[in-house]
Design a protein around this motif. Structure first.
Motif, PDB file in Angstrom:
ATOM      1  N   SER A   1     -25.030   1.750  -1.857  1.00  9.94           N
ATOM      2  CA  SER A   1     -24.443   2.220  -0.601  1.00  9.94           C
ATOM      3  C   SER A   1     -23.164   2.987  -0.874  1.00  9.94           C
ATOM      4  CB  SER A   1     -24.129   1.023   0.316  1.00  9.94           C
ATOM      5  OG  SER A   1     -23.384   1.437   1.444  1.00  9.94           O
ATOM      6  N   GLU A   2     -22.874   3.977  -0.030  1.00 13.01           N
ATOM      7  CA  GLU A   2     -21.618   4.725  -0.144  1.00 13.01           C
ATOM      8  C   GLU A   2     -20.506   4.041   0.648  1.00 13.01           C
ATOM      9  OE1 GLU A   2     -22.246   8.789   0.919  1.00 13.01           O
ATOM     10  OE2 GLU A   2     -23.718   9.136  -0.685  1.00 13.01           O
ATOM     11  N   SER A   3     -20.867   2.970   1.374  1.00 17.64           N
ATOM     12  CA  SER A   3     -19.889   2.224   2.171  1.00 17.64           C
ATOM     13  C   SER A   3     -19.212   1.179   1.290  1.00 17.64           C
ATOM     14  CB  SER A   3     -20.591   1.557   3.359  1.00 17.64           C
ATOM     15  OG  SER A   3     -19.694   0.776   4.094  1.00 17.64           O
ATOM     16  N   VAL A   4     -18.118   1.608   0.624  1.00 14.32           N
ATOM     17  CA  VAL A   4     -17.418   0.757  -0.345  1.00 14.32           C
ATOM     18  C   VAL A   4     -15.933   0.706   0.015  1.00 14.32           C
ATOM     19  CG1 VAL A   4     -16.841   0.416  -2.773  1.00 14.32           C
ATOM     20  CG2 VAL A   4     -19.007   1.486  -2.156  1.00 14.32           C
ATOM     21  N   SER A   5     -15.363  -0.491   0.120  1.00 10.92           N
ATOM     22  CA  SER A   5     -13.927  -0.616   0.385  1.00 10.92           C
ATOM     23  C   SER A   5     -13.245  -1.372  -0.747  1.00 10.92           C
ATOM     24  CB  SER A   5     -13.681  -1.332   1.716  1.00 10.92           C
ATOM     25  OG  SER A   5     -14.230  -2.633   1.706  1.00 10.92           O
ATOM     26  N   LEU A   6     -12.052  -0.907  -1.105  1.00  4.96           N
ATOM     27  CA  LEU A   6     -11.239  -1.563  -2.126  1.00  4.96           C
ATOM     28  C   LEU A   6     -10.001  -2.129  -1.463  1.00  4.96           C
ATOM     29  CD1 LEU A   6     -10.317  -2.223  -5.056  1.00  4.96           C
ATOM     30  CD2 LEU A   6      -9.310   0.063  -5.137  1.00  4.96           C
ATOM     31  N   LEU A   7      -9.828  -3.439  -1.529  1.00  9.84           N
ATOM     32  CA  LEU A   7      -8.633  -4.086  -0.996  1.00  9.84           C
ATOM     33  C   LEU A   7      -7.715  -4.415  -2.160  1.00  9.84           C
ATOM     34  CD1 LEU A   7      -7.061  -5.217   1.342  1.00  9.84           C
ATOM     35  CD2 LEU A   7      -8.420  -7.292   1.245  1.00  9.84           C
ATOM     36  N   SER A   8      -6.660  -3.588  -2.293  1.00  9.13           N
ATOM     37  CA  SER A   8      -5.737  -3.755  -3.413  1.00  9.13           C
ATOM     38  C   SER A   8      -4.367  -3.242  -2.990  1.00  9.13           C
ATOM     39  CB  SER A   8      -6.237  -2.967  -4.622  1.00  9.13           C
ATOM     40  OG  SER A   8      -5.334  -3.060  -5.691  1.00  9.13           O
ATOM     41  N   ILE A   9      -3.338  -4.058  -3.134  1.00  6.59           N
ATOM     42  CA  ILE A   9      -2.007  -3.643  -2.725  1.00  6.59           C
ATOM     43  C   ILE A   9      -1.556  -2.434  -3.546  1.00  6.59           C
ATOM     44  CG2 ILE A   9       0.406  -4.345  -2.532  1.00  6.59           C
ATOM     45  CD1 ILE A   9      -1.643  -5.663  -0.559  1.00  6.59           C
ATOM     46  N   GLY A  10      -1.054  -1.425  -2.840  1.00  8.74           N
ATOM     47  CA  GLY A  10      -0.533  -0.247  -3.530  1.00  8.74           C
ATOM     48  C   GLY A  10      -1.560   0.856  -3.698  1.00  8.74           C
ATOM     49  N   VAL A  11      -2.752   0.665  -3.164  1.00  8.30           N
ATOM     50  CA  VAL A  11      -3.786   1.696  -3.280  1.00  8.30           C
ATOM     51  C   VAL A  11      -4.200   2.184  -1.896  1.00  8.30           C
ATOM     52  CG1 VAL A  11      -6.171   2.163  -3.984  1.00  8.30           C
ATOM     53  CG2 VAL A  11      -4.690   0.775  -5.435  1.00  8.30           C
ATOM     54  N   GLY A  12      -4.209   3.496  -1.708  1.00  4.59           N
ATOM     55  CA  GLY A  12      -4.865   4.038  -0.534  1.00  4.59           C
ATOM     56  C   GLY A  12      -4.018   4.531   0.615  1.00  4.59           C
ATOM     57  N   PHE A  13      -2.728   4.152   0.711  1.00  5.51           N
ATOM     58  CA  PHE A  13      -1.917   4.605   1.838  1.00  5.51           C
ATOM     59  C   PHE A  13      -1.087   5.832   1.472  1.00  5.51           C
ATOM     60  CE2 PHE A  13      -1.586   0.192   4.068  1.00  5.51           C
ATOM     61  CZ  PHE A  13      -2.861   0.372   4.568  1.00  5.51           C
ATOM     62  N   GLN A  14      -0.927   6.732   2.446  1.00  6.47           N
ATOM     63  CA  GLN A  14      -0.012   7.863   2.312  1.00  6.47           C
ATOM     64  C   GLN A  14       1.321   7.424   2.885  1.00  6.47           C
ATOM     65  OE1 GLN A  14      -0.689  10.915   0.832  1.00  6.47           O
ATOM     66  NE2 GLN A  14      -2.582   9.905   0.193  1.00  6.47           N
ATOM     67  N   LYS A  15       2.339   7.308   2.036  1.00  3.96           N
ATOM     68  CA  LYS A  15       3.609   6.686   2.425  1.00  3.96           C
ATOM     69  C   LYS A  15       4.332   7.405   3.570  1.00  3.96           C
ATOM     70  CE  LYS A  15       3.442   3.438  -0.730  1.00  3.96           C
ATOM     71  NZ  LYS A  15       4.290   3.328  -1.907  1.00  3.96           N
ATOM     72  N   LYS A  16       4.141   8.728   3.689  1.00  4.65           N
ATOM     73  CA  LYS A  16       4.857   9.477   4.732  1.00  4.65           C
ATOM     74  C   LYS A  16       4.178   9.386   6.094  1.00  4.65           C
ATOM     75  CE  LYS A  16       6.974  12.802   1.548  1.00  4.65           C
ATOM     76  NZ  LYS A  16       7.084  14.232   1.158  1.00  4.65           N
ATOM     77  N   LEU A  17       2.920   8.956   6.111  1.00  2.00           N
ATOM     78  CA  LEU A  17       2.190   8.817   7.374  1.00  2.00           C
ATOM     79  C   LEU A  17       2.470   7.466   8.014  1.00  2.00           C
ATOM     80  CD1 LEU A  17      -1.329  10.284   6.442  1.00  2.00           C
ATOM     81  CD2 LEU A  17       0.625  11.482   7.443  1.00  2.00           C
ATOM     82  N   THR A  18       2.290   7.382   9.328  1.00  2.72           N
ATOM     83  CA  THR A  18       2.486   6.118  10.033  1.00  2.72           C
ATOM     84  C   THR A  18       1.320   5.169   9.740  1.00  2.72           C
ATOM     85  OG1 THR A  18       1.263   6.785  12.009  1.00  2.72           O
ATOM     86  CG2 THR A  18       3.612   7.336  11.940  1.00  2.72           C
ATOM     87  N   GLY A  19       1.510   3.906  10.115  1.00  5.29           N
ATOM     88  CA  GLY A  19       0.427   2.936   9.963  1.00  5.29           C
ATOM     89  C   GLY A  19      -0.813   3.360  10.720  1.00  5.29           C
TER      90      GLY A  19
END
Length: 243
Positions: free
Chosen positions: A87-105
């Protein structure tokens, strides 16, 4: 790809190039290039994960566990070997991965959801549920760079928990935030991974967590596959080896 498996990893090799520290002034004077060392993080690792299986991954720090999860998530590229996912539906839960710091939550929820393969409408439908679960109040409309590590991890967990994917990769983030949120997040994670159609890989140093949640264990040691099998059997061998 074999239809019995959700994840098939074969002869996976991943290495990093490490540049040794040096003096810029000295380097310019001597006109020498910095010495580059190659670190092999994952070495010829092969394993399969059945659909609906909950596989734990153990090993001391620096064994290649997080590197392998990131490769399965598509963040790192393999030097050689293959990773096949049903499946292409894959999520990674890891602190420090995946967020753009300048964007809002709120903006990061939308971005993360679309990167996971959900449509804009699907993410919008789940938006309020994610915000309510995260419990970070007015910070949802502030840049992520203003977040504490606790708020960051709460939001990351909420996105993964509410936007349910077929394959979940969890890197040492099974309980995050304060005591109340830890209890809620752990309960939610147990609920998510109990779905027989969902395949889960969990990296953790907690033997109790692995015993309670996992159907099998994979032991990595210095980038190599050391053992794979029943949780109790692998944990016993690992604990004896580490002692």
């Amino acid at each position: 790809m074999d239809n019995n498996y959700a994840i098939q990893v074969k002869d996976l090799c991943i290495s990093y190039k490490c540049i040794q520290s040096f003096s810029i002034k000295k380097s310019l004077l001597q006109l020498k290039k910095s010495k580059v060392e190659v670190h092999e993080a994952v070495k010829n690792v092969s394993f399969n994960v059945k659909r609906g299986e909950i596989m734990g991954i153990i090993g001391k720090n620096g064994s290649g566990k997080s590197t392998m999860l990131r490769a399965i998530a598509g963040i790192f590229s393999a030097d050689s070997g293959t990773i096949e996912l049903e499946s292409e539906s894959v999520s990674l839960l890891s602190i420090g991965v995946g967020f753009q710091k300048k964007l809002t939550g709120r903006e990061n929820i939308m971005l993360s959801g679309m990167l996971l393969g959900f449509s804009e409408q699907q993410v919008k439908e789940k938006m309020q549920e994610i915000i309510a679960f995260a419990e970070i109040g007015k910070f949802i409309d502030l840049p992520v760079k203003t977040y504490s590590s606790g708020m960051y991890s709460k939001l990351a967990f909420a996105i993964t928990a509410i936007l349910e994917s077929d394959i979940m990769l969890i890197d040492e983030v099974l309980s995050v935030g304060d005591a109340k949120f830890k209890k809620k997040s752990y309960k939610k994670m147990k609920e998510l991974i109990s779905d027989s159609n969902r395949t889960v890989l969990i990296v953790s140093h907690s033997a109790d967590t692995l015993k309670e949640l996992c159907t099998s264990l994979l032991w990595l040691h210095e980038g190599e596959l050391k053992m794979q099998g029943e949780p109790a059997e692998v944990l016993a061998a690992y604990e004896e080896f580490m002692s």
